[in-house]
Design a protein around this motif. Sequence first.
Motif, PDB file in Angstrom:
ATOM      1  N   LEU A  20      14.227   0.146 -22.067  1.00  0.00           N
ATOM      2  CA  LEU A  20      13.834  -1.275 -22.028  1.00  0.00           C
ATOM      3  C   LEU A  20      12.624  -1.542 -21.341  1.00  0.00           C
ATOM      4  CD1 LEU A  20      15.593  -3.989 -22.300  1.00  0.00           C
ATOM      5  CD2 LEU A  20      16.070  -3.702 -19.639  1.00  0.00           C
ATOM      6  N   GLU A  21      11.759  -2.086 -21.773  1.00  0.00           N
ATOM      7  CA  GLU A  21      10.501  -2.509 -21.055  1.00  0.00           C
ATOM      8  C   GLU A  21      10.793  -3.226 -19.992  1.00  0.00           C
ATOM      9  OE1 GLU A  21       6.153  -4.108 -21.907  1.00  0.00           O
ATOM     10  OE2 GLU A  21       7.394  -3.974 -23.539  1.00  0.00           O
ATOM     11  N   VAL A  22      10.444  -2.998 -18.869  1.00  0.00           N
ATOM     12  CA  VAL A  22      10.732  -3.851 -17.594  1.00  0.00           C
ATOM     13  C   VAL A  22      10.460  -5.446 -17.744  1.00  0.00           C
ATOM     14  CG1 VAL A  22      10.608  -4.122 -15.248  1.00  0.00           C
ATOM     15  CG2 VAL A  22      10.953  -1.778 -16.185  1.00  0.00           C
ATOM     16  N   ASN A  23       9.242  -5.708 -17.926  1.00  0.00           N
ATOM     17  CA  ASN A  23       8.701  -6.827 -18.041  1.00  0.00           C
ATOM     18  C   ASN A  23       7.116  -6.778 -18.271  1.00  0.00           C
ATOM     19  OD1 ASN A  23       7.373  -7.441 -15.439  1.00  0.00           O
ATOM     20  ND2 ASN A  23       9.626  -7.558 -14.678  1.00  0.00           N
ATOM     21  N   GLY A  24       6.544  -7.978 -18.875  1.00  0.00           N
ATOM     22  CA  GLY A  24       5.145  -7.833 -19.177  1.00  0.00           C
ATOM     23  C   GLY A  24       4.065  -7.856 -17.872  1.00  0.00           C
ATOM     24  N   ASN A  25       4.761  -8.494 -16.726  1.00  0.00           N
ATOM     25  CA  ASN A  25       3.855  -8.481 -15.524  1.00  0.00           C
ATOM     26  C   ASN A  25       3.828  -7.132 -14.950  1.00  0.00           C
ATOM     27  OD1 ASN A  25       3.593 -11.295 -15.534  1.00  0.00           O
ATOM     28  ND2 ASN A  25       5.410 -12.071 -14.453  1.00  0.00           N
ATOM     29  N   THR A  26       5.147  -6.492 -15.114  1.00  0.00           N
ATOM     30  CA  THR A  26       4.999  -5.035 -14.357  1.00  0.00           C
ATOM     31  C   THR A  26       4.110  -4.160 -15.215  1.00  0.00           C
ATOM     32  OG1 THR A  26       7.231  -5.251 -13.745  1.00  0.00           O
ATOM     33  CG2 THR A  26       6.431  -3.077 -13.977  1.00  0.00           C
ATOM     34  N   SER A  27       4.142  -4.502 -16.569  1.00  0.00           N
ATOM     35  CA  SER A  27       3.235  -3.429 -17.626  1.00  0.00           C
ATOM     36  C   SER A  27       1.790  -3.917 -17.066  1.00  0.00           C
ATOM     37  CB  SER A  27       3.791  -3.763 -18.884  1.00  0.00           C
ATOM     38  OG  SER A  27       4.931  -3.347 -19.177  1.00  0.00           O
ATOM     39  N   ALA A  28       1.397  -5.271 -16.594  1.00  0.00           N
ATOM     40  CA  ALA A  28       0.032  -5.604 -16.596  1.00  0.00           C
ATOM     41  C   ALA A  28      -0.316  -4.874 -15.270  1.00  0.00           C
ATOM     42  CB  ALA A  28       0.127  -7.052 -16.333  1.00  0.00           C
ATOM     43  N   TRP A  29       0.456  -4.898 -14.168  1.00  0.00           N
ATOM     44  CA  TRP A  29       0.421  -4.206 -13.058  1.00  0.00           C
ATOM     45  C   TRP A  29      -0.171  -2.783 -13.356  1.00  0.00           C
ATOM     46  CZ3 TRP A  29       1.328  -0.033 -10.076  1.00  0.00           C
ATOM     47  CH2 TRP A  29       1.153  -0.167  -8.495  1.00  0.00           C
ATOM     48  N   PHE A  30       0.539  -1.775 -14.030  1.00  0.00           N
ATOM     49  CA  PHE A  30       0.308  -0.589 -14.344  1.00  0.00           C
ATOM     50  C   PHE A  30      -0.961  -0.317 -15.188  1.00  0.00           C
ATOM     51  CE2 PHE A  30       4.778   0.093 -13.169  1.00  0.00           C
ATOM     52  CZ  PHE A  30       4.495   1.174 -12.021  1.00  0.00           C
ATOM     53  N   THR A  31      -1.196  -1.348 -16.224  1.00  0.00           N
ATOM     54  CA  THR A  31      -2.460  -1.369 -16.857  1.00  0.00           C
ATOM     55  C   THR A  31      -3.702  -1.618 -15.995  1.00  0.00           C
ATOM     56  OG1 THR A  31      -1.093  -2.214 -18.890  1.00  0.00           O
ATOM     57  CG2 THR A  31      -3.679  -2.636 -18.661  1.00  0.00           C
ATOM     58  N   ASP A  32      -3.492  -2.300 -14.910  1.00  0.00           N
ATOM     59  CA  ASP A  32      -4.655  -2.404 -14.111  1.00  0.00           C
ATOM     60  C   ASP A  32      -4.882  -1.442 -13.214  1.00  0.00           C
ATOM     61  OD1 ASP A  32      -6.667  -3.905 -12.652  1.00  0.00           O
ATOM     62  OD2 ASP A  32      -5.428  -5.058 -11.478  1.00  0.00           O
ATOM     63  N   ALA A  33      -3.913  -0.741 -12.750  1.00  0.00           N
ATOM     64  CA  ALA A  33      -3.737   0.278 -11.775  1.00  0.00           C
ATOM     65  C   ALA A  33      -4.506   1.532 -12.484  1.00  0.00           C
ATOM     66  CB  ALA A  33      -2.084   0.679 -11.221  1.00  0.00           C
ATOM     67  N   LEU A  34      -4.172   1.620 -13.690  1.00  0.00           N
ATOM     68  CA  LEU A  34      -4.446   2.961 -14.293  1.00  0.00           C
ATOM     69  C   LEU A  34      -5.699   2.907 -15.182  1.00  0.00           C
ATOM     70  CD1 LEU A  34      -0.968   4.202 -15.658  1.00  0.00           C
ATOM     71  CD2 LEU A  34      -2.377   5.051 -13.444  1.00  0.00           C
ATOM     72  N   GLY A  35      -6.176   1.630 -15.410  1.00  0.00           N
ATOM     73  CA  GLY A  35      -7.401   1.414 -16.170  1.00  0.00           C
ATOM     74  C   GLY A  35      -7.179   1.792 -17.587  1.00  0.00           C
ATOM     75  N   MET A  36      -6.018   1.436 -18.187  1.00  0.00           N
ATOM     76  CA  MET A  36      -5.814   1.837 -19.686  1.00  0.00           C
ATOM     77  C   MET A  36      -4.454   1.319 -19.717  1.00  0.00           C
ATOM     78  SD  MET A  36      -4.405   5.621 -19.312  1.00  0.00           S
ATOM     79  CE  MET A  36      -2.855   6.119 -18.428  1.00  0.00           C
ATOM     80  N   PRO A  37      -4.174   0.845 -21.191  1.00  0.00           N
ATOM     81  CA  PRO A  37      -2.962   0.036 -21.456  1.00  0.00           C
ATOM     82  C   PRO A  37      -1.755   0.932 -21.176  1.00  0.00           C
ATOM     83  CG  PRO A  37      -4.511  -0.008 -23.297  1.00  0.00           C
ATOM     84  CD  PRO A  37      -4.972   0.957 -22.212  1.00  0.00           C
ATOM     85  N   ALA A  38      -0.585   0.359 -20.411  1.00  0.00           N
ATOM     86  CA  ALA A  38       0.568   1.018 -19.946  1.00  0.00           C
ATOM     87  C   ALA A  38       1.590   0.148 -19.712  1.00  0.00           C
ATOM     88  CB  ALA A  38       0.397   1.844 -18.612  1.00  0.00           C
ATOM     89  N   ARG A  39       2.830   0.701 -20.278  1.00  0.00           N
ATOM     90  CA  ARG A  39       3.862  -0.185 -20.179  1.00  0.00           C
ATOM     91  C   ARG A  39       5.029   0.756 -19.298  1.00  0.00           C
ATOM     92  NH1 ARG A  39       6.288  -1.486 -25.779  1.00  0.00           N
ATOM     93  NH2 ARG A  39       5.050   0.502 -26.283  1.00  0.00           N
ATOM     94  N   LEU A  40       5.911  -0.018 -18.492  1.00  0.00           N
ATOM     95  CA  LEU A  40       6.856   0.710 -17.748  1.00  0.00           C
ATOM     96  C   LEU A  40       8.247   0.333 -18.679  1.00  0.00           C
ATOM     97  CD1 LEU A  40       7.655   2.272 -15.195  1.00  0.00           C
ATOM     98  CD2 LEU A  40       8.390   0.139 -14.291  1.00  0.00           C
ATOM     99  N   VAL A  41       8.741   1.316 -18.996  1.00  0.00           N
ATOM    100  CA  VAL A  41      10.307   1.483 -19.627  1.00  0.00           C
ATOM    101  C   VAL A  41      11.379   2.105 -18.736  1.00  0.00           C
ATOM    102  CG1 VAL A  41       9.304   1.372 -21.815  1.00  0.00           C
ATOM    103  CG2 VAL A  41       9.867   3.445 -20.931  1.00  0.00           C
TER     104      VAL A  41
END
Length: 273
Positions: A106-127
């Motif tokens: 389950l992808e947690v949500n878009g806002n969470t994935s956006a936080w990780f994308t920003d944190a890592l400097g690359m596209p990332a989704r939390l599931v």
Amino acid sequence: MPEMHLSEIYIYPIKSLGGISVQQAEVEDRGLKYDRRWMLVDEAGKFLTQRQHAQMALLQVALQDDGLLVTHKQDLLKPLFIPFEAKEGSGREVEVTVWGDTVKALEVNGNTSAWFTDALGMPARLVRMLEHSKRLVDPEYAAQGELVSFADDFPFLLIGQASLDDLNSRLKEEQVPMNRFRPNFVFVGGQPFEEDTWGHFNIGSLPFYGAKPSARCVVTTINQDTSEKGQEPLRTLSTYRLKNNKVMFGQNLLHSANGQVAVGDSIHIHSRH
């Protein structure tokens, strides 16, 4: 020989991010409760790891009463809170891959994935792993169709403090801490690398089995505080812990009962390999 007992317990709620030291933990079908139940994936659903993205070491996870708190070790971002209970309708079911396995998550949500994308400097989704997802331990080593979380291969990893002490006695430059090896269980009281020989044994009242030694990768060379890479400890380990061209350090475990383990629990060996 001094009595062996559990000295440290660690869980890693989000695969490849900073781990958490706990005094006690619940042993569930897939491993310790909360351990590697979440994972970061790329746009194609493939898991992300420090092996390729050392900056993941800079993200630290903490357990809260009702969720996870993720912080940046250099305070570059505001903390992120991830509730244990997903809101109705939030996230979407996706297929993800971890090594050779495809698992529904389950992808947690878009806002969470956006936080990780920003944190890592690359596209990332939390599931998050779904309760009905059945990821099996490699049948070559499984005894009874055991399950595993998003961990690499097995539900648990055990390392003796004496094994790390032996390694550090051989390192010519700086010593390495236990967090380079990301164990679930650390024990004291035994000889260096004696965990290699363990077959059936108990931690407290719970039965475990030593399935196979753990082959180590470049994550062990990443400083978990700075994300900087070096050559140690793999360079030194390769001089005396090489088997089939792989560096071995720690023992992967299976288990046959659920319950609770705690720091201080005695370890009793019933059989050896």
